[in-house]
Enzyme design. Structure first.
Site, PDB file in Angstrom:
ATOM      1  CE  LYS A 186      36.369  16.372 -30.414  1.00  0.00           C
ATOM      2  NZ  LYS A 186      36.878  15.248 -31.231  1.00  0.00           N
TER       3      LYS A 186
HETATM    4  C1  PLP Z   1      38.811  14.982 -25.165  1.00  0.00           C
HETATM    5  C2  PLP Z   1      39.621  15.260 -26.392  1.00  0.00           C
HETATM    6  N1  PLP Z   1      40.739  15.984 -26.301  1.00  0.00           N
HETATM    7  C3  PLP Z   1      41.479  16.274 -27.373  1.00  0.00           C
HETATM    8  C4  PLP Z   1      41.125  15.825 -28.625  1.00  0.00           C
HETATM    9  C5  PLP Z   1      42.008  16.114 -29.786  1.00  0.00           C
HETATM   10  O1  PLP Z   1      41.386  16.888 -30.779  1.00  0.00           O
HETATM   11  P1  PLP Z   1      41.864  16.827 -32.302  1.00  0.00           P
HETATM   12  O2  PLP Z   1      41.273  15.623 -32.934  1.00  0.00           O
HETATM   13  O3  PLP Z   1      41.291  18.104 -32.876  1.00  0.00           O
HETATM   14  O4  PLP Z   1      43.341  16.846 -32.305  1.00  0.00           O
HETATM   15  C6  PLP Z   1      39.954  15.073 -28.780  1.00  0.00           C
HETATM   16  C7  PLP Z   1      39.540  14.558 -30.118  1.00  0.00           C
HETATM   17  O5  PLP Z   1      38.784  13.629 -30.232  1.00  0.00           O
HETATM   18  C8  PLP Z   1      39.177  14.772 -27.631  1.00  0.00           C
HETATM   19  O6  PLP Z   1      38.060  14.042 -27.718  1.00  0.00           O
END
Ligand code: PLP
Length: 395
Positions: A186
Site C-alpha cells: 500500500k
Molecule cells: C480495497 C481494499 N480493501 C481492503 C483491503 C484489505 O487490506 P489488507 O490487505 O491490509 O487486509 C485491500 C487490500 O488489498 C483493498 O485493496
C-alpha cells in the site's frame, strides 16, 4: 502503491526504538517502554494528516473493515451495499458480521454509481460500503447525500486511496467511518496493518475496544479493565506501527512523486484515439497510485494488457480476467465455498445470493479497463522509455 520502495534509516530507527525497549504490545508496560508509543504516535499523526477527530490502528485493512462495520452497528441480517470491483475482504467482512452483501454497479469512476446504490436500497439496508478504488474517489458527495437522505450509514474503504481527497477533504472522512490498509503493497506500509478513522466519539469508543476483546482501556491494570461489549483481537503491534510512523512522514513526498510520474504518462497518452481515461470527480484529489484507462472494446483492452506486458511495460492490470479484484472471477464466492453456513443462505436469500443482480454495466466498464500502477522509483529516462512503449502499443 509503493511505500516499500523508499524504506530507509527512518524506518530502521523507529523499529530499533521498539526492539530496544522490548515492548511489542501497544498497550501497557508504561515503565519499560522508554517513552515510545508507536501506535499512539501514528494514530495522532494520521488523524491530524487526514483532518479526522480520531484514528485507530488495527492489524490489517481487512480488520479495519470488520471494525468499521461493527462500530457502525452492522450485524446479523443487515444488508450492506458494495461494489463488485473491490477487494474480496469487503465481502468477507460483511459475511463475517452475519450480514448480507448486496452488489450495485460501478460507473466510469470505477466506484459505486450513486443511481445504482439508490436502486439497491431496501428496508434492510444498514450501510453502503464505498470503495475508493485504485487511488481515486467515488462520487462521494452524491453518495454521502444519498445515504443521509435514506438514513443509511456510509462507510468508506480507502485502503487504496490514502492521501486522496475530494475538494480538499480527505477520502475516508465523508462517512461515519473510513478504512485504510498498510499492507505490504500500500501507499504507506507497516508490513501488515490498517486504520479506521471517525469523527464520532461513540463510534471511536467502540472501535478501540472492539479491536482488543472489548477492553475499555481505562486505568493501567489490564486485568481490571471493563468490557463494554464483546470484541476480538485486531490489534496492531508496536513493531508494525513503528514502520508506519516513518512511512506516514514520507507521504507528502510519495504523493508528489506519484502525481508527477502519473501526469507525465497521462499527458503523453492524451490524444491517442483509442485511449480514454477514468472519470475523476476531482482530478486534483487523485492520489495517483494508478493510471486507469479505457480501450474502446473488451477485446482491445485484453489485447492491450497483453501487448504492454510483452513490450516490457510492467504493472498493467486487466482486472476483468484477473481473480483478484473483480466479482466476475470470484468463483469461490459465487459458488459459496465456505467451511460453514453463511448468513444469507440461512436468511433465505436463495442459492444464488452471491451472484445475484444484473452487473452488466460494471462488466461493460471493467471489460474495457486497464490499470497501470505508478512507481516512485522511475527516473526521467525510465518514464520516457515507458511512455514511448505505451504509445507504440496503444497508438
Ligand atoms: C480495497 C481494499 N480493501 C481492503 C483491503 C484489505 O487490506 P489488507 O490487505 O491490509 O487486509 C485491500 C487490500 O488489498 C483493498 O485493496
Amino acid at each position: 502503491m509503493p511505500g516499500f520502495e523508499i524504506f530507509g534509516d527512518e524506518e530502521r530507527r523507529e523499529v530499533q526504538d521498539v526492539l530496544d525497549s522490548g515492548v511489542l504490545m501497544r498497550y501497557g508496560f508504561d515503565g519499560a517502554r522508554n517513552g515510545h508509543w508507536k501506535a499512539l504516535t501514528l494514530e495522532q499523526e494520521l488523524a491530524e494528516r487526514l483532518g479526522s477527530r480520531h484514528a485507530h490502528l488495527c492489524s490489517s485493512g481487512t480488520a479495519a473493515v470488520a471494525t468499521a462495520l461493527a462500530a457502525c452497528g452492522v450485524g446479523a441480517g443487515d444488508e450492506v451495499i458494495v461494489a463488485p470491483f473491490t477487494f474480496v475482504a469487503d465481502i468477507e467482512m460483511i459475511l463475517m458480521a452475519g450480514a448480507v452483501p448486496v452488489f450495485a454497479d460501478i460507473d466510469e469512476t470505477l466506484c459505486l454509481n450513486p443511481d445504482a446504490v439508490a436502486a439497491a436500497i431496501t428496508d434492510k439496508t444498514k450501510a453502503v460500503l464505498v470503495v475508493h478504488m485504485c487511488g481515486a474517489m467515488a462520487r462521494i458527495d452524491a453518495l454521502a447525500a444519498l445515504c443521509d437522505e435514506r438514513g443509511v450509514v456510509l462507510i468508506e474503504d480507502a485502503a487504496q486511496a490514502l492521501g486522496g481527497q475530494y475538494k480538499g477533504k480527505a477520502l475516508g472522512t465523508f462517512g461515519k467511518a473510513g478504512c485504510f490498509s498498510f499492507d505490504y503493497v500500500k501507499t504507506i506500509t507497516c508490513g501488515e496493518g490498517g486504520a479506521i478513522i471517525t469523527d464520532d466519539d461513540a463510534v471511536y469508543e467502540v472501535m478501540q475496544a472492539y479491536t482488543d476483546h472489548g477492553h475499555d482501556h481505562v486505568g493501567s491494570d489490564r486485568g481490571a479493565e471493563g468490557h463494554p461489549h464483546i470484541g476480538t483481537n485486531h490489534r496492531i503491534s508496536e513493531l508494525h506501527a513503528a514502520v508506519g510512523v516513518a512511512q506516514l512522514r514520507k507521504l507528502d513526498r510519495m504523493l508528489e512523486l506519484q502525481r508527477s510520474n502519473k501526469a507525465f504518462i497521462k499527458n503523453g497518452l492524451t490524444g491517442l484515439n483509442r485511449v480514454s481515461f477514468r472519470d475523476l470527480p476531482d482530478p486534483e484529489g487523485d492520489s495517483a497510485t494508478f493510471l486507469s484507462f479505457f480501450m474502446p472494446t473488451e477485446e482491445e483492452a485484453r489485447q492491450a494488457a497483453k501487448d504492454l506486458a510483452a513490450a516490457g511495460v510492467d504493472g498493467c492490470f486487466y482486472w476483468y480476467d484477473n481473480n483478484w479484484h473483480y466479482h466476475r472471477r470470484w468463483d469461490h464466492l459465487k459458488n459459496i465455498k465456505s467451511p460453514g453456513a453463511l448468513a444469507p443462505g440461512k436468511l433465505g436469500y436463495g442459492e444464488d445470493w452471491a451472484d445475484r443482480g444484473d452487473l452488466t454495466k460494471s462488466d461493460a466498464v471493467m471489460g474495457r479497463t486497464v490499470c497501470m500502477l505508478i512507481k516512485l522509483s522511475w527516473d526521467e529516462s525510465a518514464l520516457s522509455e515507458r511512455l514511448e512503449k505505451m504509445k507504440s502499443v496503444l497508438g
